[in-house]
Design a protein around this motif. Structure first.
Motif, short mmCIF file in Angstrom:
data_model
loop_
_atom_site.label_atom_id
_atom_site.label_comp_id
_atom_site.label_asym_id
_atom_site.label_seq_id
_atom_site.Cartn_x
_atom_site.Cartn_y
_atom_site.Cartn_z
N HIS A 59 0.73 -0.93 -0.11
CA HIS A 59 0.29 0.11 -0.24
C HIS A 59 0.66 1.21 0.12
CE1 HIS A 59 -3.29 1.81 -0.11
NE2 HIS A 59 -3.10 3.08 0.84
N ASN A 76 -4.79 1.15 -4.48
CA ASN A 76 -5.17 -0.15 -3.57
C ASN A 76 -6.11 0.25 -3.09
OD1 ASN A 76 -3.34 -2.35 -3.84
ND2 ASN A 76 -1.84 -0.87 -2.89
N GLN A 77 -7.26 1.11 -4.29
CA GLN A 77 -8.56 1.70 -3.56
C GLN A 77 -9.35 -0.46 -2.88
OE1 GLN A 77 -10.96 1.18 -7.70
NE2 GLN A 77 -9.08 1.10 -8.23
N TRP A 136 -7.24 1.38 4.03
CA TRP A 136 -6.41 2.11 4.53
C TRP A 136 -7.00 3.01 3.25
CZ3 TRP A 136 -3.32 4.93 7.24
CH2 TRP A 136 -3.07 4.37 8.55
N TRP A 137 -7.74 2.77 2.38
CA TRP A 137 -8.33 4.11 0.80
C TRP A 137 -9.80 4.48 1.30
CZ3 TRP A 137 -6.23 4.32 -3.56
CH2 TRP A 137 -6.90 4.40 -4.86
N GLN A 138 -10.42 3.59 2.44
CA GLN A 138 -11.30 4.45 2.94
C GLN A 138 -10.74 4.85 3.31
OE1 GLN A 138 -14.14 3.20 1.45
NE2 GLN A 138 -13.59 1.78 0.71
N GLU A 188 -8.50 6.98 3.74
CA GLU A 188 -8.20 7.91 3.90
C GLU A 188 -8.85 8.77 3.14
OE1 GLU A 188 -4.28 4.75 2.40
OE2 GLU A 188 -4.95 6.82 1.07
N ARG A 246 -4.15 11.56 0.59
CA ARG A 246 -4.25 10.49 0.23
C ARG A 246 -3.24 8.89 -0.65
NH1 ARG A 246 -10.15 10.55 -1.88
NH2 ARG A 246 -10.33 8.58 -1.60
N SER A 247 -3.61 8.46 -0.13
CA SER A 247 -1.78 7.05 -0.80
C SER A 247 -2.55 7.41 -2.10
CB SER A 247 -2.12 5.49 -0.57
OG SER A 247 -3.45 5.03 -1.40
N THR A 293 -2.37 -3.24 6.07
CA THR A 293 -4.13 -3.58 4.67
C THR A 293 -4.96 -4.79 4.67
OG1 THR A 293 -2.85 -3.48 3.15
CG2 THR A 293 -3.01 -1.22 3.62
N GLN A 327 -11.29 -3.98 2.18
CA GLN A 327 -12.62 -3.88 3.31
C GLN A 327 -13.66 -4.72 2.59
OE1 GLN A 327 -12.94 -0.88 4.02
NE2 GLN A 327 -15.08 -0.86 4.21
#
Ligand code: IFM
Length: 432
Positions: free
Chosen positions: A13, A19-20, A24-26, A28, A38-39, A110, A113
Motif C-alpha cells: 500500500h 489500492n482502492q 486504508w483507502w476508505q 484516507e 491520500r495514498s 492493510t 474492505q
C-alpha cells in the motif's frame, strides 16, 4: 559471509498506488490522514516495479522484502483477481532475474474492505479468511518463495487500530485490541502451517535453500521518562511485556506471563498454540526508544489513547528523525540481545529513518550496521538486514511527508534519485 541477506523492505500500500479495495483507502477518503493526504498513486510502483527492482539490485542487494496486497487479490470476498496474481508472479520473476531473494510478507497493515466491514482481525472468523488467502498465494507462488513474513507488526496493528487511533477503524476499545492480537497470533500460526504443508515443490534459484517462515515484529526500547519515578518505571516494564514480549511468548507456544491489562480472559488465549514453536526466524523491525510518562490528566500531545500514559520518542536535544524518533543504536543492540534469547535465528526485517534532507541517514546506517556487525562477530545468528526503505513512500497517518527512502521520489513526476546515504549503504555492503 556470502549468505548474509542484504536487502530493502517495502509494503504494497505504501508504494504500489491504486489500492482502492482496502480499509486504508476508505480511511484516507474520510480525511483521517494528516493534511487530508491520500495514498492515490503512491510511488506508482505498480507500473514501475521493473525499474524499482533494478534500483534495488544496483545497491548490491541480494534480497528484497515486499508485501502482497490481499485486497487486490481478493477485492470482494471469494472473488479472486488473476491479473493481480499475475503481477506478483512477474515481480517474483524479476527478483529471480536480478538475484534478489524474495522475502514475501502476507499482511502489512492493510486488510480488504470486506474484512474491515466485518470487524477485521477482531472478528474470530478472520483467521479462516486469512488462511484461505494464504493457501491461494502459496499454491500459486509458493514454489518460488524461500522466505516468508506472515504478518507485519501485529502488535502495532492491534494497538494502532483499537487503542491509539492511528489506523482504521481508529476506535478506543482495548478489549478489541486484545481480540485482534490473539486472532493475529492464530492467523500467523495457521499461515505458518499452511506455508510448510502446501509448499510441496520448489523451483527457481533458491529451490535448495531452507524454506523459512517468520514474521516482522516491531520492538521498542521502553524507558521511564523520569528514572526515579516508580510508576513510570513500572509502566515501562509493563509496556515492554505487552508490546515486545507477549507476541514472542505466543510464538514460543507459551501463554504470556502478563495478563494484558487484565482484559485477556483465559478463554481468548489460543491454547492450540501451546507447546510448539511457530517460527523459523524472528523478524525484528527496529527504529527507536519510547519514553514512558505517567500522565493522569489528558495533556494533549503524546497522550496514549485514553490511557493515563504519555509516550515520546526523543528528548528535545537528542539526535532524532523528522518524526521525532531518537537515533538510538544502543536500543538496537538491547532488543537484538533480548530477541536472541528466544533461541531462533534473527532477521532485521526493517530499520531506517525519516530524514528528508538526508543529513542523518548515513550516520544512522553507520551506527546501526556497526551494532549488527559486532553482534554477528560475537556469533549471534542474524541472517539478514533489510533497510526501510527502498523509496520514499506513503507513511500511513503521516502521509507523504516523512522520507524513508534510500532513493528520493519526486512525486510530481515519480522520478527516483539515489540519496548519498544510499551510496553509503551500497559501499557498506560491498566492503563485506
Ligand atoms: O512505514 C512503516 C512500515 O510500514 C512499518 N514499520 C515502520 C515503518 C516506518 O514507520
Amino acid at each position: 559471509m556470502e549468505s548474509f541477506l542484504w536487502g530493502v523492505a517495502t509494503s504494497s500500500h505504501q508504494i504500489e498506488g491504486g489500492n482502492q479495495w482496502n480499509d486504508w483507502w476508505q480511511w484516507e477518503a474520510q480525511g483521517r490522514v494528516e493534511g487530508g493526504a491520500r495514498s492515490g498513486s503512491a510511488t506508482d510502483h505498480w507500473n514501475r516495479y521493473r525499474e524499482d527492482l533494478r534500483l534495488a539490485a544496483d545497491l548490491g542487494l541480494n534480497s528484497y522484502r515486499f508485501s502482497i496486497e490481499w485486497s487486490r487479490l481478493e477485492p470482494e470476498f471469494g472473488h479472486w483477481s488473476s491479473e493481480a496474481m499475475d503481477w506478483y508472479e512477474s515481480l517474483i520473476a524479476e527478483c529471480e532475474r536480478l538475484k534478489l531473494k524474495p522475502n514475501l510478507t502476507l499482511h502489512h497493515f492493510t486488510s480488504p474492505q470486506w474484512l474491515a466491514e466485518q470487524g477485521g482481525f477482531s472478528n474470530p472468523e478472520a483467521t479462516g479468511f486469512f488462511g484461505g488467502f494464504t493457501k491461494r498465494v502459496v499454491r500459486r507462488l509458493g514454489s518460488r518463495v524461500p522466505l516468508w513474513c506472515t504478518i507485519n507488526e501485529p502488535v502495532v496493528l492491534a494497538l494502532g487500530s483499537y487503542v491509539l487511533g492511528i489506523m482504521p477503524p481508529g476506535v478506543f476499545a482495548p478489549d478489541l485490541a486484545v481480540r485482534a492480537f490473539t486472532q493475529l497470533l492464530r492467523s500467523h500460526a495457521v499461515a505458518y502451517e499452511i506455508i510448510h504443508r502446501e509448499t510441496t515443490t520448489r523451483v527457481g534459484p533458491w529451490k535448495d535453500d531452507p524454506l523459512q517462515v517468520g514474521f516482522a515484529h516491531n520492538l521498542l526500547d521502553f524507558q521511564a521518562d523520569r528514572w526515579w519515578h516508580p510508576l513510570e518505571f513500572a509502566i515501562s516494564r509493563m509496556l515492554w511485556r505487552i508490546y515486545n514480549k507477549a507476541w514472542m511468548e505466543g510464538i514460543m507456544g507459551r501463554r504470556p506471563s502478563v495478563k494484558l491489562l487484565n482484559v485477556l480472559p483465559e478463554a481468548h488465549w489460543p491454547h492450540e498454540l501451546k507447546g510448539r514453536v511457530w517460527a523459523d526466524f524472528v523478524g525484528v523491525n527496529y527504529y527507536t526508544k519510547a519514553y514512558v510518562q505517567w500522565r493522569p490528566r489528558d495533556s494533549g500531545e503524546g497522550q496514549t489513547g485514553n490511557l493515563p500514559i504519555g509516550l515520546s520518542f526523543a528528548r528535545r536535544r537528542e539526535a532524532q528523525s523528522d518524526l521525532g524518533w531518537a537515533i538510538h543504536p544502543k536500543g538496537f543492540e538491547k532488543v537484538l540481545r533480548w530477541a536472541a534469547g528466544y533461541g531462533l535465528p534473527l532477521m532485521i526485517t526493517e530499520n531506517g529513518i525519516a530524514d528528508h534532507t538526508d543529513d542523518r541517514r548515513r550516520e544512522f546506517l553507520e551506527k546501526h550496521l556497526s551494532v549488527l556487525q559486532k553482534l554477528r562477530e560475537e556469533g549471534m545468528d542474524i541472517q539478514g538486514y533489510y533497510h526501510w526503505s527502498l523509496l520514499d513512500n506513503f507513511e500511513w497517518i503521516k502521509g507523504f511527508g516523512p522520507r524513508f527512502g534510500l532513493y528520493q521520489v519526486d512525486y510530481s513526476n515519480f522520478n527516483r534519485s539515489l540519496r548519498l546515504s544510499g551510496e553509503y549503504y551500497r559501499e557498506w555492503i560491498q566492503s563485506q
